[in-house]
Design a protein around this motif. Sequence first.
Motif, PDB file in Angstrom:
ATOM      1  N   GLY A   1     -13.574   6.879   7.630  1.00  4.34           N
ATOM      2  CA  GLY A   1     -12.520   6.749   6.633  1.00  4.34           C
ATOM      3  C   GLY A   1     -12.032   5.328   6.484  1.00  4.34           C
ATOM      4  N   SER A   2     -12.314   4.485   7.453  1.00  5.19           N
ATOM      5  CA  SER A   2     -11.801   3.109   7.427  1.00  5.19           C
ATOM      6  C   SER A   2     -12.762   2.112   6.813  1.00  5.19           C
ATOM      7  CB  SER A   2     -11.483   2.677   8.857  1.00  5.19           C
ATOM      8  OG  SER A   2     -12.636   2.768   9.661  1.00  5.19           O
ATOM      9  N   SER A   3     -14.029   2.529   6.549  1.00  5.13           N
ATOM     10  CA  SER A   3     -14.969   1.511   6.102  1.00  5.13           C
ATOM     11  C   SER A   3     -15.803   1.909   4.889  1.00  5.13           C
ATOM     12  CB  SER A   3     -15.902   1.119   7.241  1.00  5.13           C
ATOM     13  OG  SER A   3     -16.615   2.261   7.699  1.00  5.13           O
ATOM     14  N   CYS A   4     -16.196   3.160   4.757  1.00  4.82           N
ATOM     15  CA  CYS A   4     -16.826   3.657   3.537  1.00  4.82           C
ATOM     16  C   CYS A   4     -18.115   2.904   3.175  1.00  4.82           C
ATOM     17  CB  CYS A   4     -15.828   3.536   2.381  1.00  4.82           C
ATOM     18  SG  CYS A   4     -15.989   4.781   1.084  1.00  4.82           S
ATOM     19  N   LEU A   5     -19.040   2.859   4.099  1.00  6.67           N
ATOM     20  CA  LEU A   5     -20.296   2.138   3.891  1.00  6.67           C
ATOM     21  C   LEU A   5     -21.427   3.068   3.480  1.00  6.67           C
ATOM     22  CD1 LEU A   5     -20.205  -0.254   6.983  1.00  6.67           C
ATOM     23  CD2 LEU A   5     -19.520  -0.750   4.627  1.00  6.67           C
ATOM     24  N   VAL A   6     -22.248   2.604   2.535  1.00  7.14           N
ATOM     25  CA  VAL A   6     -23.403   3.394   2.096  1.00  7.14           C
ATOM     26  C   VAL A   6     -24.310   3.714   3.274  1.00  7.14           C
ATOM     27  CG1 VAL A   6     -25.505   3.315   0.697  1.00  7.14           C
ATOM     28  CG2 VAL A   6     -23.340   2.515  -0.267  1.00  7.14           C
ATOM     29  N   ALA A   7     -24.438   2.773   4.207  1.00 13.27           N
ATOM     30  CA  ALA A   7     -25.325   2.968   5.355  1.00 13.27           C
ATOM     31  C   ALA A   7     -24.882   4.120   6.245  1.00 13.27           C
ATOM     32  CB  ALA A   7     -25.405   1.686   6.168  1.00 13.27           C
ATOM     33  N   GLY A   8     -23.628   4.535   6.137  1.00 10.91           N
ATOM     34  CA  GLY A   8     -23.125   5.616   6.975  1.00 10.91           C
ATOM     35  C   GLY A   8     -23.323   6.995   6.397  1.00 10.91           C
ATOM     36  N   VAL A   9     -23.892   7.066   5.194  1.00 18.43           N
ATOM     37  CA  VAL A   9     -24.019   8.338   4.489  1.00 18.43           C
ATOM     38  C   VAL A   9     -25.339   9.021   4.822  1.00 18.43           C
ATOM     39  CG1 VAL A   9     -24.206   9.425   2.227  1.00 18.43           C
ATOM     40  CG2 VAL A   9     -22.526   7.604   2.604  1.00 18.43           C
ATOM     41  N   ASP A  10     -25.257  10.313   5.116  1.00 17.96           N
ATOM     42  CA  ASP A  10     -26.453  11.138   5.289  1.00 17.96           C
ATOM     43  C   ASP A  10     -26.649  12.126   4.152  1.00 17.96           C
ATOM     44  OD1 ASP A  10     -26.858  11.635   8.910  1.00 17.96           O
ATOM     45  OD2 ASP A  10     -27.123   9.911   7.607  1.00 17.96           O
ATOM     46  N   TYR A  11     -25.563  12.500   3.502  1.00 16.60           N
ATOM     47  CA  TYR A  11     -25.638  13.545   2.478  1.00 16.60           C
ATOM     48  C   TYR A  11     -24.949  13.054   1.204  1.00 16.60           C
ATOM     49  CZ  TYR A  11     -26.466  16.197   6.746  1.00 16.60           C
ATOM     50  OH  TYR A  11     -26.954  16.620   7.950  1.00 16.60           O
ATOM     51  N   TRP A  12     -25.637  13.243   0.087  1.00 15.51           N
ATOM     52  CA  TRP A  12     -25.133  12.838  -1.215  1.00 15.51           C
ATOM     53  C   TRP A  12     -25.059  14.018  -2.169  1.00 15.51           C
ATOM     54  CZ3 TRP A  12     -23.591   7.852  -1.967  1.00 15.51           C
ATOM     55  CH2 TRP A  12     -24.094   6.875  -1.107  1.00 15.51           C
ATOM     56  N   GLY A  13     -24.044  14.007  -3.035  1.00 15.14           N
ATOM     57  CA  GLY A  13     -24.048  14.908  -4.161  1.00 15.14           C
ATOM     58  C   GLY A  13     -24.939  14.350  -5.252  1.00 15.14           C
ATOM     59  N   LYS A  14     -25.055  15.091  -6.358  1.00 14.96           N
ATOM     60  CA  LYS A  14     -25.929  14.643  -7.448  1.00 14.96           C
ATOM     61  C   LYS A  14     -25.241  13.669  -8.376  1.00 14.96           C
ATOM     62  CE  LYS A  14     -28.943  18.677  -7.414  1.00 14.96           C
ATOM     63  NZ  LYS A  14     -29.515  19.797  -8.198  1.00 14.96           N
ATOM     64  N   GLY A  15     -23.929  13.566  -8.289  1.00 17.71           N
ATOM     65  CA  GLY A  15     -23.196  12.593  -9.081  1.00 17.71           C
ATOM     66  C   GLY A  15     -22.615  13.159 -10.356  1.00 17.71           C
ATOM     67  N   THR A  16     -21.568  12.491 -10.830  1.00 17.21           N
ATOM     68  CA  THR A  16     -20.941  12.831 -12.097  1.00 17.21           C
ATOM     69  C   THR A  16     -20.633  11.520 -12.832  1.00 17.21           C
ATOM     70  OG1 THR A  16     -19.143  14.081 -13.156  1.00 17.21           O
ATOM     71  CG2 THR A  16     -18.588  12.917 -11.122  1.00 17.21           C
ATOM     72  N   LEU A  17     -20.942  11.498 -14.122  1.00 17.36           N
ATOM     73  CA  LEU A  17     -20.818  10.260 -14.891  1.00 17.36           C
ATOM     74  C   LEU A  17     -19.398  10.085 -15.408  1.00 17.36           C
ATOM     75  CD1 LEU A  17     -22.112   7.797 -16.298  1.00 17.36           C
ATOM     76  CD2 LEU A  17     -22.684   9.324 -18.209  1.00 17.36           C
ATOM     77  N   VAL A  18     -18.859   8.899 -15.170  1.00 17.13           N
ATOM     78  CA  VAL A  18     -17.568   8.504 -15.723  1.00 17.13           C
ATOM     79  C   VAL A  18     -17.806   7.344 -16.679  1.00 17.13           C
ATOM     80  CG1 VAL A  18     -15.318   7.495 -15.212  1.00 17.13           C
ATOM     81  CG2 VAL A  18     -16.257   9.287 -13.721  1.00 17.13           C
ATOM     82  N   THR A  19     -17.387   7.522 -17.909  1.00 15.85           N
ATOM     83  CA  THR A  19     -17.536   6.475 -18.914  1.00 15.85           C
ATOM     84  C   THR A  19     -16.155   6.118 -19.446  1.00 15.85           C
ATOM     85  OG1 THR A  19     -19.709   7.338 -19.568  1.00 15.85           O
ATOM     86  CG2 THR A  19     -18.623   5.804 -21.084  1.00 15.85           C
TER      87      THR A  19
END
Length: 125
Positions: A104-122
């Motif tokens: 919670g203190s750093s939020c690094l991509v390297a720390g991620v194992d699981y991703w959602g599919k994403g949602t587009l914000v325009t």
Amino acid sequence: QVQLVESGGGLVQPGGSLRLSCAASGFTLDYYAIGWFRQAPGKEREGVSCISSSDGSTYYADSVKGRFTISRDNAKNTVYLQMNSLKPEDTAVYYCATGPFLYGSSCLVAGVDYWGKGTLVTVSS
């Protein structure tokens, strides 16, 4: 298995607001930290905001501090990202993500194992 399903993206005018939701399954929010990442066209994926599993500590990227708020509802196993005062530069695909090495203190991509599919914000007028 771990699944993350985002919702709430869409088209909004500059200065407007959106609330993203991420429904988690396969684990509970008091087990892993969880967060939001985004990727704009031609740019690298970046951490936007994360929240810890234990003490609720949070991280915000400098570009969103004061405008975005992350929160979680453990009963619903859902995490939210309230986005206010949106700017065109906030336009991106927003991903929910988690993993045992995400904090919670750093939020690094390297720390991620699981991703959602994403949602587009325009954000555009």
